[in-house]
Design a protein around this motif. Structure first.
Motif, PDB file in Angstrom:
ATOM      1  N   GLU A 162      26.921  52.707  50.722  1.00  0.00           N
ATOM      2  CA  GLU A 162      25.997  53.221  51.740  1.00  0.00           C
ATOM      3  C   GLU A 162      26.726  54.148  52.708  1.00  0.00           C
ATOM      4  OE1 GLU A 162      22.854  52.672  51.424  1.00  0.00           O
ATOM      5  OE2 GLU A 162      23.176  51.267  49.767  1.00  0.00           O
ATOM      6  N   GLU A 163      25.965  54.994  53.392  1.00  0.00           N
ATOM      7  CA  GLU A 163      26.569  55.865  54.402  1.00  0.00           C
ATOM      8  C   GLU A 163      27.140  55.007  55.524  1.00  0.00           C
ATOM      9  OE1 GLU A 163      24.091  59.117  55.613  1.00  0.00           O
ATOM     10  OE2 GLU A 163      23.512  59.532  53.546  1.00  0.00           O
ATOM     11  N   GLY A 164      28.293  55.357  56.029  1.00  0.00           N
ATOM     12  CA  GLY A 164      28.919  54.611  57.104  1.00  0.00           C
ATOM     13  C   GLY A 164      29.526  53.292  56.664  1.00  0.00           C
ATOM     14  N   GLU A 165      29.686  53.108  55.382  1.00  0.00           N
ATOM     15  CA  GLU A 165      30.252  51.856  54.857  1.00  0.00           C
ATOM     16  C   GLU A 165      31.646  52.119  54.284  1.00  0.00           C
ATOM     17  OE1 GLU A 165      28.932  48.402  51.677  1.00  0.00           O
ATOM     18  OE2 GLU A 165      28.471  50.473  51.171  1.00  0.00           O
ATOM     19  N   VAL A 166      32.533  51.139  54.455  1.00  0.00           N
ATOM     20  CA  VAL A 166      33.826  51.214  53.778  1.00  0.00           C
ATOM     21  C   VAL A 166      33.745  50.286  52.570  1.00  0.00           C
ATOM     22  CG1 VAL A 166      36.315  50.909  53.957  1.00  0.00           C
ATOM     23  CG2 VAL A 166      35.020  51.654  55.957  1.00  0.00           C
ATOM     24  N   PHE A 167      33.821  50.880  51.405  1.00  0.00           N
ATOM     25  CA  PHE A 167      33.667  50.135  50.165  1.00  0.00           C
ATOM     26  C   PHE A 167      35.017  50.065  49.467  1.00  0.00           C
ATOM     27  CE2 PHE A 167      32.667  49.578  45.690  1.00  0.00           C
ATOM     28  CZ  PHE A 167      31.615  48.672  45.700  1.00  0.00           C
ATOM     29  N   GLY A 168      35.504  48.868  49.251  1.00  0.00           N
ATOM     30  CA  GLY A 168      36.773  48.684  48.554  1.00  0.00           C
ATOM     31  C   GLY A 168      36.537  48.596  47.058  1.00  0.00           C
ATOM     32  N   PHE A 169      37.392  49.258  46.307  1.00  0.00           N
ATOM     33  CA  PHE A 169      37.269  49.212  44.845  1.00  0.00           C
ATOM     34  C   PHE A 169      38.561  48.588  44.349  1.00  0.00           C
ATOM     35  CE2 PHE A 169      36.285  51.633  40.752  1.00  0.00           C
ATOM     36  CZ  PHE A 169      35.194  50.837  40.474  1.00  0.00           C
ATOM     37  N   LEU A 170      38.460  47.329  44.016  1.00  0.00           N
ATOM     38  CA  LEU A 170      39.651  46.511  43.804  1.00  0.00           C
ATOM     39  C   LEU A 170      39.871  46.256  42.322  1.00  0.00           C
ATOM     40  CD1 LEU A 170      41.621  44.916  45.674  1.00  0.00           C
ATOM     41  CD2 LEU A 170      40.070  42.976  45.459  1.00  0.00           C
ATOM     42  N   GLY A 171      41.082  46.460  41.885  1.00  0.00           N
ATOM     43  CA  GLY A 171      41.381  46.180  40.487  1.00  0.00           C
ATOM     44  C   GLY A 171      42.845  46.424  40.207  1.00  0.00           C
ATOM     45  N   PRO A 172      43.361  45.800  39.154  1.00  0.00           N
ATOM     46  CA  PRO A 172      44.778  46.026  38.820  1.00  0.00           C
ATOM     47  C   PRO A 172      44.979  47.428  38.248  1.00  0.00           C
ATOM     48  CG  PRO A 172      43.742  44.663  37.136  1.00  0.00           C
ATOM     49  CD  PRO A 172      42.714  44.890  38.203  1.00  0.00           C
ATOM     50  N   ASN A 173      46.228  47.825  38.071  1.00  0.00           N
ATOM     51  CA  ASN A 173      46.496  49.137  37.478  1.00  0.00           C
ATOM     52  C   ASN A 173      45.885  49.203  36.086  1.00  0.00           C
ATOM     53  OD1 ASN A 173      47.960  49.995  39.698  1.00  0.00           O
ATOM     54  ND2 ASN A 173      49.867  49.115  38.916  1.00  0.00           N
ATOM     55  N   GLY A 174      45.252  50.330  35.786  1.00  0.00           N
ATOM     56  CA  GLY A 174      44.658  50.503  34.456  1.00  0.00           C
ATOM     57  C   GLY A 174      43.279  49.885  34.323  1.00  0.00           C
ATOM     58  N   ALA A 175      42.711  49.406  35.437  1.00  0.00           N
ATOM     59  CA  ALA A 175      41.399  48.741  35.363  1.00  0.00           C
ATOM     60  C   ALA A 175      40.259  49.747  35.234  1.00  0.00           C
ATOM     61  CB  ALA A 175      41.183  47.888  36.604  1.00  0.00           C
ATOM     62  N   GLY A 176      40.500  50.983  35.682  1.00  0.00           N
ATOM     63  CA  GLY A 176      39.436  52.001  35.622  1.00  0.00           C
ATOM     64  C   GLY A 176      39.083  52.560  36.991  1.00  0.00           C
ATOM     65  N   LYS A 177      39.866  52.241  38.009  1.00  0.00           N
ATOM     66  CA  LYS A 177      39.565  52.734  39.364  1.00  0.00           C
ATOM     67  C   LYS A 177      39.653  54.260  39.415  1.00  0.00           C
ATOM     68  CE  LYS A 177      42.869  50.453  41.542  1.00  0.00           C
ATOM     69  NZ  LYS A 177      43.611  49.766  40.468  1.00  0.00           N
ATOM     70  N   THR A 178      40.771  54.787  38.928  1.00  0.00           N
ATOM     71  CA  THR A 178      40.964  56.238  38.988  1.00  0.00           C
ATOM     72  C   THR A 178      39.966  56.961  38.083  1.00  0.00           C
ATOM     73  OG1 THR A 178      43.281  55.916  39.541  1.00  0.00           O
ATOM     74  CG2 THR A 178      42.690  58.078  38.706  1.00  0.00           C
ATOM     75  N   THR A 179      39.681  56.386  36.940  1.00  0.00           N
ATOM     76  CA  THR A 179      38.692  57.020  36.039  1.00  0.00           C
ATOM     77  C   THR A 179      37.338  57.103  36.731  1.00  0.00           C
ATOM     78  OG1 THR A 179      39.844  56.223  34.075  1.00  0.00           O
ATOM     79  CG2 THR A 179      37.534  56.797  33.798  1.00  0.00           C
ATOM     80  N   THR A 180      36.960  56.049  37.449  1.00  0.00           N
ATOM     81  CA  THR A 180      35.682  56.074  38.173  1.00  0.00           C
ATOM     82  C   THR A 180      35.691  57.196  39.213  1.00  0.00           C
ATOM     83  OG1 THR A 180      35.543  53.679  37.923  1.00  0.00           O
ATOM     84  CG2 THR A 180      34.088  54.681  39.556  1.00  0.00           C
ATOM     85  N   ILE A 181      36.774  57.283  39.967  1.00  0.00           N
ATOM     86  CA  ILE A 181      36.873  58.313  41.015  1.00  0.00           C
ATOM     87  C   ILE A 181      36.838  59.709  40.405  1.00  0.00           C
ATOM     88  CG2 ILE A 181      38.505  59.348  42.655  1.00  0.00           C
ATOM     89  CD1 ILE A 181      39.257  56.511  43.500  1.00  0.00           C
ATOM     90  N   ARG A 182      37.591  59.920  39.339  1.00  0.00           N
ATOM     91  CA  ARG A 182      37.648  61.252  38.730  1.00  0.00           C
ATOM     92  C   ARG A 182      36.306  61.639  38.111  1.00  0.00           C
ATOM     93  NH1 ARG A 182      42.691  63.234  38.563  1.00  0.00           N
ATOM     94  NH2 ARG A 182      42.261  64.718  36.905  1.00  0.00           N
ATOM     95  N   THR A 183      35.550  60.633  37.672  1.00  0.00           N
ATOM     96  CA  THR A 183      34.216  60.930  37.137  1.00  0.00           C
ATOM     97  C   THR A 183      33.270  61.293  38.280  1.00  0.00           C
ATOM     98  OG1 THR A 183      34.694  59.317  35.401  1.00  0.00           O
ATOM     99  CG2 THR A 183      32.428  60.074  35.560  1.00  0.00           C
TER     100      THR A 183
END
Lengths: 259, 301
Positions: free
Chosen positions: B27-48
């Motif tokens: 949501e707007e004005g929200e800090v959303f943490g995206f938590l996961g170990p290395n290789g979990a898909g965090k960067t892939t999600t961001i790059r997409t």
């Protein structure tokens, strides 16, 4: 767009000296020694095998323009500047991807198509600048030794390298549509550059293989320093380069930018 | 309107896994943490989300705009700090800033200078001569100097010293106060706990849970290790609400407590306490909690 071009040109300032200076000094040296070897070289060329003379487009070497064409503009300058074009486009796109810069730039409101267009435009300017420095040093050497090199002829000779080199920059963009490894992009385009040169040479040496020359941009290169720029070839090769760059931009837009 | 909304977002690399059916909303004005170990898909999600990668399935919308079709309009409104920030070895932070400001069509020098002072960032030296942490500071300035509406941060504190990490978390809070949505990828539960409102947990390319941070902490609890002056009665501990996994060895006891810790503290306080330690569970323990509970894959809001 201008911001992107300016940024890329700023990064490539060194190329002006790194490429323009040695090429200019080399061409200047050739022009400056010509008066002292003019008679000997003219006699030697008359004894060259006819096929060899045809292969390298040499009829005779009695003028400084003919000598500059044989020594610099038929081989060294087009190959060097063509390689520079490949290297520049590779560093601007695949090099930027490898360094992480592309991720940062593409976090700004810039489309990939504009990014590629800016890279191509910056390379076009860079090539023109390098050729201008080379031309200036060559003319300076001629003036200093009284070599008699015609400004118009020299300008035509060096200007004619520009569309040819631009085509290799465009090919570099196409290759970045498939890989973002700078060494592969540069290597593939350098390979195409040499292959086209050899294809043109083979076609000229063996008339039965003349058709091979149609696969080479060198077929349309000619000897502008002696014959003047062929406007059709100049515009045609430039147009093909722009079309190939557009194809490359289309491929680049559709690919994943993997980190 | 959600700042980020993905629906079954999927990215595969040939037969290799990237991310699978990722459904989240920030949501707007929200800090959303995206938590996961290395290789979990965090960067892939961001790059997409940033249209650097093209999804093989599903959709992503940022400010209601399509992440692919409207990527340029989206990027005008966001700031991004990549996981391993780079801009070329020979470029200084100031030059990178100048170039990015021109691309964004703004000045932004004043704000950038203020941030540089705050983070003690060296904008003069070429980036190739800076340590990873100092390079990261420059990247952070480039991500926030234009006051974006959405901030995407991929492992932002890696390489920062503890003082700068604190300063960074303070900056994230300030950005939230300003109304900026923040998508913060991390593998540090502690970092997420301190600054995020909600957290999405990703593992093996799939979002296994989306929770409010306080609910996540309630669920995963704390590990408690206590040493008393006299031997501990394990039954006394097991009777306490939220206490489990009790292990007793003479006067030492280890157990896990979830929910309200007050009854535990009061029960322990009735004894002579020699040593007491409360610790957050590791990321692996958090994952186990969710797997044990059989959380549905694919996540949710």
């Amino acid at each position: 767009m201008t911001a992107l071009i300016a940024a890329q040109l700023r990064d490539r300032r060194r190329a002006l000296l790194a490429w323009g200076l040695p090429l200019g000094l080399m061409a200047g040296f050739e022009v400056s020694i010509f008066p002292s070897i003019e008679d000997a070289i003219g006699k030697a060329v008359r004894d060259y095998p006819q096929a060899l003379k045809e292969a390298f487009g040499i009829v005779e070497l009695t003028t400084v323009e003919q000598y500059l064409n044989a020594e610099m503009l038929s081989l060294i300058v087009p190959l060097a500047v063509g390689y520079l074009a490949a290297r520049s486009i590779a560093s601007g796109l695949s090099g930027a991807a490898e360094s992480g810069r592309l991720d940062v730039i593409l976090s700004a409101p810039v489309s990939r198509r504009r990014l590629v267009a800016a890279g191509f435009a910056a390379t076009a300017v860079e090539l023109a600048e390098v050729l201008a420095v080379t031309l200036a040093l060559t003319l300076l050497a001629s003036v200093l030794v009284g070599g008699g090199l015609s400004f118009g002829s020299a300008l035509a000779g060096f200007a004619n390298v520009w569309p040819l080199a631009l085509l290799f920059a465009a090919l570099g963009i196409v290759v970045t549509g498939f890989t973002l490894r700078t060494a592969i992009v540069t290597g593939a385009v350098a390979g195409a550059l040499v292959a086209m040169y050899v294809a043109d040479l083979v076609g000229r040496l063996d008339p039965s293989l003349d058709w091979v020359r149609y696969a080479s941009v060198f077929r349309y290169y000619g000897k502008a320093i002696e014959d003047g720029v062929d406007p059709l070839s100049f515009v045609g090769v430039t147009a093909v380069a722009v079309a190939v760059a557009a194809l490359g931009a289309w491929l680049f837009e559709r690919r994943d930018l993997t980190s | 309107m959600a700042a980020i909304e993905t629906e079954r977002l999927t990215k595969r690399y040939g037969s290799a896994r990237g991310i699978e059916d990722v459904t989240i909303a920030v949501e707007e004005g929200e800090v959303f943490g995206f938590l996961g170990p290395n290789g979990a898909g965090k960067t892939t999600t961001i790059r997409t989300l940033l249209d650097l990668l093209h999804p093989t399935g599903g959709s992503a919308r940022v400010f209601g705009l399509d992440s692919q079709r409207d990527s340029v309009a989206i990027r005008a409104r966001l700031g991004n700090l990549p996981g391993d920030f780079g801009f070329g070895k020979h470029v200084s932070g100031r030059e990178a800033l100048r170039q990015l400001a021109r691309l964004r069509g703004i000045d932004g020098r004043e704000r950038a200078e203020e941030l540089a002072r705050r983070f003690r960032a060296d904008l003069e030296r070429p980036l190739g001569e800076l340590s990873r942490g100092n390079r990261q500071k420059v990247g952070l300035i480039l991500a926030v100097f234009h006051r974006p509406e959405l901030l995407i941060l991929d492992e932002p504190t890696s390489g920062l010293d503890p003082l700068m990490q604190e300063e960074f978390l303070a900056l994230v809070r300030e950005e939230r106060e300003r109304g900026c949505a923040v998508f913060l990828s991390s593998h540090e539960l502690d970092e997420v706990e301190r600054v995020c409102d909600r957290v999405g947990i990703i593992r093996g390319g799939r979002v296994i849970a989306v929770e409010r941070v306080d609910e996540l902490l309630d669920k995963t609890g704390r590990r408690v290790e206590v040493e008393l002056a006299a031997p501990v009665d394990p039954e006394e501990l097991r009777r306490l609400p939220g206490v489990g996994e009790v292990e007793v060895d003479g006067a030492r006891a280890r157990f896990r407590v979830s929910g309200d810790v007050d009854p535990v503290v009061k029960a322990i306080a009735a004894h002579h306490v020699v040593d007491l330690e409360f610790a957050r569970p590791t990321l692996e323990e958090v994952f186990l909690t969710y797997y044990e509970e059989g959380q549905p894959e694919g996540g949710g809001r």
